[in-house]
Design a protein around this motif. Structure first.
Motif, PDB file in Angstrom:
ATOM      1  N   SER A  15       0.599  -1.392  -0.111  1.00 41.55           N
ATOM      2  CA  SER A  15       0.201   0.125  -0.131  1.00 41.55           C
ATOM      3  C   SER A  15       0.784   0.675  -0.054  1.00 41.55           C
ATOM      4  O   SER A  15       0.246   2.448  -0.305  1.00 41.55           O
ATOM      5  N   LEU A  16       2.111   1.222   0.395  1.00 46.43           N
ATOM      6  CA  LEU A  16       2.574   1.953   0.250  1.00 46.43           C
ATOM      7  C   LEU A  16       2.982   2.864  -1.543  1.00 46.43           C
ATOM      8  O   LEU A  16       2.432   2.687  -2.334  1.00 46.43           O
ATOM      9  N   ARG A  36       2.044   3.098  -5.886  1.00 47.64           N
ATOM     10  CA  ARG A  36       0.526   4.327  -5.780  1.00 47.64           C
ATOM     11  C   ARG A  36       1.855   5.827  -5.505  1.00 47.64           C
ATOM     12  O   ARG A  36       1.673   5.768  -4.773  1.00 47.64           O
ATOM     13  N   VAL A  37       1.280   6.880  -6.055  1.00 51.11           N
ATOM     14  CA  VAL A  37       1.354   7.943  -6.178  1.00 51.11           C
ATOM     15  C   VAL A  37       0.323   8.802  -6.341  1.00 51.11           C
ATOM     16  O   VAL A  37      -0.792   8.991  -6.416  1.00 51.11           O
ATOM     17  N   LYS A  38       0.704   9.652  -5.299  1.00 43.80           N
ATOM     18  CA  LYS A  38       0.252  10.579  -4.631  1.00 43.80           C
ATOM     19  C   LYS A  38       0.064  11.888  -5.183  1.00 43.80           C
ATOM     20  O   LYS A  38       1.514  12.301  -5.299  1.00 43.80           O
ATOM     21  N   VAL A  52      -3.302  15.047   9.433  1.00 44.97           N
ATOM     22  CA  VAL A  52      -3.639  13.458   8.422  1.00 44.97           C
ATOM     23  C   VAL A  52      -3.296  12.637   9.295  1.00 44.97           C
ATOM     24  O   VAL A  52      -2.357  11.894   9.812  1.00 44.97           O
ATOM     25  N   ALA A  53      -4.356  11.622   8.911  1.00 43.22           N
ATOM     26  CA  ALA A  53      -4.821  10.188   9.989  1.00 43.22           C
ATOM     27  C   ALA A  53      -5.439   9.867   8.710  1.00 43.22           C
ATOM     28  O   ALA A  53      -6.641  10.002   8.948  1.00 43.22           O
ATOM     29  N   ASP A  54      -5.736   8.640   8.711  1.00 42.87           N
ATOM     30  CA  ASP A  54      -5.510   7.344   7.928  1.00 42.87           C
ATOM     31  C   ASP A  54      -6.853   7.902   6.945  1.00 42.87           C
ATOM     32  O   ASP A  54      -7.741   7.072   5.903  1.00 42.87           O
ATOM     33  N   GLY A  55      -5.976   8.682   5.532  1.00 41.64           N
ATOM     34  CA  GLY A  55      -5.896   9.274   4.393  1.00 41.64           C
ATOM     35  C   GLY A  55      -6.662  10.193   4.830  1.00 41.64           C
ATOM     36  O   GLY A  55      -7.719  10.847   3.522  1.00 41.64           O
ATOM     37  N   ALA A  56      -7.488  10.462   5.681  1.00 43.00           N
ATOM     38  CA  ALA A  56      -8.516  12.156   6.291  1.00 43.00           C
ATOM     39  C   ALA A  56      -8.034  13.128   6.368  1.00 43.00           C
ATOM     40  O   ALA A  56      -6.930  12.966   6.968  1.00 43.00           O
ATOM     41  N   VAL A  57      -7.329  14.420   5.798  1.00 41.23           N
ATOM     42  CA  VAL A  57      -6.869  15.475   6.546  1.00 41.23           C
ATOM     43  C   VAL A  57      -8.086  16.810   7.617  1.00 41.23           C
ATOM     44  O   VAL A  57      -9.221  16.222   6.758  1.00 41.23           O
ATOM     45  N   ILE A  73     -10.974  26.713   1.651  1.00 39.81           N
ATOM     46  CA  ILE A  73     -10.026  25.121   1.750  1.00 39.81           C
ATOM     47  C   ILE A  73     -10.000  24.495   0.947  1.00 39.81           C
ATOM     48  O   ILE A  73     -11.508  24.283   0.022  1.00 39.81           O
ATOM     49  N   PRO A  74      -8.940  24.194   0.513  1.00 33.86           N
ATOM     50  CA  PRO A  74      -9.042  23.088  -0.331  1.00 33.86           C
ATOM     51  C   PRO A  74      -9.841  21.923  -0.151  1.00 33.86           C
ATOM     52  O   PRO A  74      -9.942  21.101   1.525  1.00 33.86           O
ATOM     53  N   GLU A  75     -10.435  21.270  -1.581  1.00 33.90           N
ATOM     54  CA  GLU A  75     -10.378  20.534  -1.483  1.00 33.90           C
ATOM     55  C   GLU A  75      -9.590  18.355  -0.950  1.00 33.90           C
ATOM     56  O   GLU A  75     -10.249  17.842  -0.636  1.00 33.90           O
ATOM     57  N   LYS A  76      -8.594  19.415  -1.682  1.00 33.10           N
ATOM     58  CA  LYS A  76      -7.438  17.825  -1.231  1.00 33.10           C
ATOM     59  C   LYS A  76      -6.812  18.264  -1.416  1.00 33.10           C
ATOM     60  O   LYS A  76      -6.026  19.370  -1.200  1.00 33.10           O
ATOM     61  N   ILE A  77      -5.626  18.002  -0.045  1.00 38.54           N
ATOM     62  CA  ILE A  77      -4.571  17.895  -0.117  1.00 38.54           C
ATOM     63  C   ILE A  77      -3.632  16.971  -0.026  1.00 38.54           C
ATOM     64  O   ILE A  77      -3.446  15.614   0.196  1.00 38.54           O
ATOM     65  N   ASP A  78      -2.546  16.683  -0.814  1.00 34.43           N
ATOM     66  CA  ASP A  78      -1.606  15.592  -1.688  1.00 34.43           C
ATOM     67  C   ASP A  78      -2.297  14.828  -1.958  1.00 34.43           C
ATOM     68  O   ASP A  78      -1.750  13.242  -1.489  1.00 34.43           O
ATOM     69  N   GLY A  79      -3.701  14.422  -2.683  1.00 33.43           N
ATOM     70  CA  GLY A  79      -4.144  13.756  -2.366  1.00 33.43           C
ATOM     71  C   GLY A  79      -5.660  12.971  -1.972  1.00 33.43           C
ATOM     72  O   GLY A  79      -6.441  12.570  -2.156  1.00 33.43           O
ATOM     73  N   ASP A  80      -5.268  13.417  -0.692  1.00 32.04           N
ATOM     74  CA  ASP A  80      -6.324  13.556   0.446  1.00 32.04           C
ATOM     75  C   ASP A  80      -7.348  14.280   0.959  1.00 32.04           C
ATOM     76  O   ASP A  80      -6.918  15.588   0.662  1.00 32.04           O
ATOM     77  N   PRO A  81      -7.963  13.594   0.695  1.00 33.55           N
ATOM     78  CA  PRO A  81      -8.976  14.620   0.793  1.00 33.55           C
ATOM     79  C   PRO A  81      -9.914  14.956   2.389  1.00 33.55           C
ATOM     80  O   PRO A  81      -9.092  14.954   3.893  1.00 33.55           O
ATOM     81  N   VAL A  82      -9.791  16.765   2.451  1.00 36.84           N
ATOM     82  CA  VAL A  82      -9.730  17.313   3.000  1.00 36.84           C
ATOM     83  C   VAL A  82     -11.534  17.140   3.726  1.00 36.84           C
ATOM     84  O   VAL A  82     -12.538  17.374   3.391  1.00 36.84           O
ATOM     85  N   THR A  83     -11.821  16.182   4.999  1.00 36.37           N
ATOM     86  CA  THR A  83     -13.317  16.057   5.553  1.00 36.37           C
ATOM     87  C   THR A  83     -13.118  16.501   7.188  1.00 36.37           C
ATOM     88  O   THR A  83     -14.460  16.212   7.205  1.00 36.37           O
ATOM     89  N   ASN A  84     -12.263  17.854   7.582  1.00 38.00           N
ATOM     90  CA  ASN A  84     -13.146  17.484   9.015  1.00 38.00           C
ATOM     91  C   ASN A  84     -12.221  19.231   9.079  1.00 38.00           C
ATOM     92  O   ASN A  84     -11.105  19.665   8.976  1.00 38.00           O
TER      93      ASN A  84
END
Length: 206
Positions: A15-16, A36-38, A52-57, A73-84
């Motif tokens: 999963s790297l 996998r490339v982010k 970032v924790a568990d793939g969520a920002v 506020i961005p929707e993603k940062i380095d490929g991870d979704p901004v959720t909170n």
């Protein structure tokens, strides 16, 4: 990066993932090995602090270097979704006049924008589920905010004392989602429907 030697990540889990620019040697190398490339977000496009924790920002605050009045506020940062948006993230940030929150964000934490005196407009997106208590308490200039139909809970005192709330209540039915959510308003209007989930009937709900 100009060189990555053979077998550099040979023992790593499948999963790297690595973050790199869209066009780079590192990206070509990673893809050739099935890694996998982010997508790497340019630092100048990020005006917030975050974790970032568990793939969520989770957004935790604003960068000291940010000098603008409109925060997107961005929707993603380095490929991870901004959720909170974390509790107290922007409390007392008086430079803000407008905030744009993307559809990836599902929750706005307690007192997240409390006492942002100059905040006039907040743009929320469908996908938001929770607005926690005191989130916009004391935003004395807040005049424009559209709460999307996706929201299922609004916490205590979330919009207390805002001009938006006073204007929105005029001549409309209003359902209270949680005890104290719309506290400090005028007297309960005759055509207001009340759903009180905490305390006795009409117990400080409005």
């Amino acid at each position: 990066v100009i060189f990555i030697d053979d077998y550099a990540f040979s023992e790593c889990h499948s999963s790297l993932a690595i973050g790199c620019a869209e066009t780079s040697y590192a990206r070509e190398w990673a893809e050739s090995w099935g890694i996998r490339v982010k997508e790497k977000t340019p630092p100048e496009m990020i005006d917030v602090m975050y974790t970032v924790a568990d793939g969520a920002v989770t957004v935790t605050g604003i960068k000291v270097s940010f000098q603008g009045e409109v925060l997107k506020i961005p929707e993603k940062i380095d490929g991870d979704p901004v959720t909170n948006i974390k509790s107290y993230a922007f409390e007392g940030c008086n430079q803000l006049k407008e905030v744009q929150i993307p559809s990836s964000v599902t929750s706005i934490g307690k007192s997240a924008f409390k006492n942002c005196d100059n905040l006039k407009e907040v743009k929320l997106s469908s996908g938001l589920l929770w607005i926690e208590g005191y989130a916009f308490l004391g935003c004395d200039s807040l005049e424009s905010i559209q709460i999307p139909s996706s929201v299922i809970e609004i916490g205590s005192y979330a919009f207390a004392g805002t001009p938006w709330l006073r204007e929105e209540r005029k001549g409309k039915d209003f359902v209270v989602i949680n005890k104290y959510a719309f506290a400090f308003g005028d007297n309960l209007l005759s055509n207001t429907a009340l759903l009180n989930l905490g305390g006795s009937e009409r117990d400080w709900a409005l």
